[in-house]
Design a protein around this motif. Structure first.
Motif, PDB file in Angstrom:
ATOM      1  N   VAL A  96       0.919  -1.456  -0.237  1.00 19.88           N
ATOM      2  CA  VAL A  96       0.053  -0.280  -0.167  1.00 19.88           C
ATOM      3  C   VAL A  96       0.813   1.371   0.002  1.00 19.88           C
ATOM      4  CG1 VAL A  96      -2.017   1.245   1.238  1.00 19.88           C
ATOM      5  CG2 VAL A  96      -1.883  -1.353   1.268  1.00 19.88           C
ATOM      6  N   ARG A  97       0.761   1.991  -1.040  1.00 18.15           N
ATOM      7  CA  ARG A  97       1.612   3.345  -1.234  1.00 18.15           C
ATOM      8  C   ARG A  97       0.661   4.583  -1.410  1.00 18.15           C
ATOM      9  NH1 ARG A  97       4.056  -0.651  -4.432  1.00 18.15           N
ATOM     10  NH2 ARG A  97       6.143  -1.484  -3.911  1.00 18.15           N
ATOM     11  N   PRO A  98       0.622   5.140  -0.274  1.00 21.03           N
ATOM     12  CA  PRO A  98      -0.050   6.511  -0.223  1.00 21.03           C
ATOM     13  C   PRO A  98       0.785   7.649  -1.193  1.00 21.03           C
ATOM     14  CG  PRO A  98       0.361   5.740   2.004  1.00 21.03           C
ATOM     15  CD  PRO A  98       0.945   4.990   1.177  1.00 21.03           C
ATOM     16  N   GLY A  99       0.047   8.454  -1.930  1.00 20.04           N
ATOM     17  CA  GLY A  99       0.600   9.249  -2.993  1.00 20.04           C
ATOM     18  C   GLY A  99       0.771  10.677  -2.265  1.00 20.04           C
ATOM     19  N   ALA A 103      -4.885  10.024  -3.745  1.00 19.18           N
ATOM     20  CA  ALA A 103      -5.034   8.708  -4.297  1.00 19.18           C
ATOM     21  C   ALA A 103      -3.712   7.694  -3.561  1.00 19.18           C
ATOM     22  CB  ALA A 103      -4.569   8.508  -5.995  1.00 19.18           C
ATOM     23  N   THR A 104      -4.158   6.566  -3.038  1.00 21.04           N
ATOM     24  CA  THR A 104      -3.320   5.559  -2.821  1.00 21.04           C
ATOM     25  C   THR A 104      -3.223   4.459  -3.636  1.00 21.04           C
ATOM     26  OG1 THR A 104      -3.478   6.151  -0.394  1.00 21.04           O
ATOM     27  CG2 THR A 104      -2.813   3.796  -0.647  1.00 21.04           C
ATOM     28  N   THR A 105      -2.126   3.921  -3.822  1.00 19.15           N
ATOM     29  CA  THR A 105      -2.074   2.675  -4.788  1.00 19.15           C
ATOM     30  C   THR A 105      -1.885   1.381  -4.143  1.00 19.15           C
ATOM     31  OG1 THR A 105      -0.770   4.277  -6.476  1.00 19.15           O
ATOM     32  CG2 THR A 105      -0.738   1.743  -6.721  1.00 19.15           C
ATOM     33  N   GLU A 107      -0.944  -2.548  -4.571  1.00 18.23           N
ATOM     34  CA  GLU A 107      -0.388  -3.369  -5.468  1.00 18.23           C
ATOM     35  C   GLU A 107      -0.489  -4.788  -5.165  1.00 18.23           C
ATOM     36  OE1 GLU A 107       3.262  -2.708  -6.491  1.00 18.23           O
ATOM     37  OE2 GLU A 107       4.090  -4.497  -7.791  1.00 18.23           O
ATOM     38  N   ARG A 114      -2.436  -3.369 -10.141  1.00 19.55           N
ATOM     39  CA  ARG A 114      -2.768  -2.280  -8.919  1.00 19.55           C
ATOM     40  C   ARG A 114      -3.975  -1.752  -9.352  1.00 19.55           C
ATOM     41  NH1 ARG A 114       2.922   0.978  -9.910  1.00 19.55           N
ATOM     42  NH2 ARG A 114       4.470  -0.845  -9.387  1.00 19.55           N
ATOM     43  N   THR A 116      -6.415   1.882  -7.291  1.00 21.39           N
ATOM     44  CA  THR A 116      -6.153   3.190  -6.410  1.00 21.39           C
ATOM     45  C   THR A 116      -7.211   3.290  -5.631  1.00 21.39           C
ATOM     46  OG1 THR A 116      -6.800   4.779  -7.889  1.00 21.39           O
ATOM     47  CG2 THR A 116      -4.560   4.228  -8.070  1.00 21.39           C
ATOM     48  N   PRO A 118      -9.108   6.761  -2.915  1.00 24.66           N
ATOM     49  CA  PRO A 118      -9.054   7.823  -2.853  1.00 24.66           C
ATOM     50  C   PRO A 118      -8.883   8.225  -1.249  1.00 24.66           C
ATOM     51  CG  PRO A 118     -11.241   7.901  -3.151  1.00 24.66           C
ATOM     52  CD  PRO A 118     -10.615   6.373  -3.509  1.00 24.66           C
ATOM     53  N   THR A 119      -7.724   7.662  -0.559  1.00 25.37           N
ATOM     54  CA  THR A 119      -7.866   7.409   0.978  1.00 25.37           C
ATOM     55  C   THR A 119      -7.210   8.702   1.419  1.00 25.37           C
ATOM     56  OG1 THR A 119      -5.497   6.597   1.050  1.00 25.37           O
ATOM     57  CG2 THR A 119      -7.307   5.103   0.737  1.00 25.37           C
TER      58      THR A 119
END
Length: 331
Positions: A96-99, A103-105, A107, A114, A116, A118-119
């Motif tokens: 889990v990779r927050p941007g 958007a958080t991606t 994978e 993947r 996304t 909207p966290t």
């Protein structure tokens, strides 16, 4: 005065000693542990799902590159498990990779697929199968007690849907594949929060408890029991409590400290010891409603940094004495 015969006096003293031995708590033995990481390395280590190793974040100068590293629970060679830094799901199925924006991606590690959500950087809570997740979105400013919090759930690769709105609320996780454990105030003007379950299919709520606030809320692995602390409330409400998530009266555990679930029925607790000295490890059986003292660590835990392996057989902690990560086998 005629003295009792010596044999009678000895028998009386023996009986008193036996009674004392049966009524006084046994002295805790020190539990042997081993350092698996040293040099003040790596707070926040977590267990791998198979309980065989610990994962931790590290980088230069100790390691050549920044990444997620792994050390066997028995100690030994450190290897790099993941080259990128992310929040990994408990079963290590997802990264889990927050941007930088909303958007958080997410994978899937098995195939790199993947999607996304909207966290806005919020953490996500996974069901045990890791096919569904939940997260909350709250305002980032203002009095937390009056902030509106929206709760969302989503199936993997699916669109999120809002299932609840809270005031000053928190998400504590899933009890099973369809039921969330939450807390929050019913309105901004309310004094008390509610600790409650929510069926995300039907919307049905079950209020477990009301209090000014709930801290360290944690559910047993099967979701049957919930442990939580109430503080700064009335004397009747303050304390550490265990309650069945299906309902029923809460039970106060008459002690206070740092706690983790060992398995579906046993709660491990390190009591607060204001006098200092080695931390003791105690165990509460939520089904039998009994306590046992497992021993002491011969040490103290730094910053409540400790955890139980997923199989319930081992414990890791960060030593307050030397900053090393240590592992012990649980009795």
């Amino acid at each position: 005065m005629k003295r009792p015969p010596v044999s009678i006096l000895q028998r009386s003293l023996g009986a008193l000693a036996l009674a004392a031995a049966l009524t006084l708590p046994a002295m805790a033995a020190t539990l042997p542990s081993r350092a698996v990481l040293s040099g003040g390395c790596c707070p926040g280590a977590v267990w791998t799902p198979d309980s065989r190793a610990l994962l931790f974040l590290d980088g230069p100068p100790a390691r050549a590159t920044t990444g997620i590293y792994q050390v066997p629970a028995a100690g030994g060679t450190v290897t790099r498990r993941f080259s990128s830094v992310a929040y990994f799901s408990p079963a290590l199925r997802w990264a889990v990779r927050p941007g930088p924006g909303e958007a958080t991606t997410l994978e899937r590690l098995a195939d790199g697929r993947r999607f996304t959500l909207p966290t806005y950087g919020a953490d996500v809570a996974w069901t045990r199968a890791e096919t569904r997740l939940a997260y909350v979105r709250s305002a980032t400013t203002g009095n937390f007690d009056r902030r509106a919090t929206r709760v969302f759930v989503a199936d993997v690769f699916g669109a999120p849907r809002q299932v609840a709105s809270l005031t000053g609320g928190s998400l504590h996780g899933w009890l099973n594949d369809t039921t969330l454990l939450l807390s929050g105030k019913p309105s901004a003007q309310a004094r008390d929060r509610e600790l409650f379950t929510l069926d995300v299919r039907s919307g049905a709520r079950r209020v477990l408890r009301q209090a000014l606030n709930f801290r360290s809320v944690t559910a047993s692995p099967d979701g049957r029991f919930v442990a939580y602390t109430v503080a700064f409330d009335s004397a009747a409400r303050n304390g550490l409590w265990v309650q069945e998530s299906a309902g029923g009266a809460p039970r106060e555990l008459s002690t206070f400290g740092s706690y983790r679930w060992r398995d579906v029925r046993r709660l491990l607790l390190i009591p607060l010891n204001a006098a200092g000295g080695p931390h003791e490890l105690r165990q509460y059986d939520a089904v039998a409603r009994t306590w046992a003292t497992l021993g002491d660590l011969g040490d103290q835990v730094r910053s409540s940094d400790w955890s139980v392996s997923p199989d319930g057989r081992q414990l890791h902690y960060l030593s307050a004495r030397d900053g090393n990560v240590r592992v012990l086998a649980l009795p």
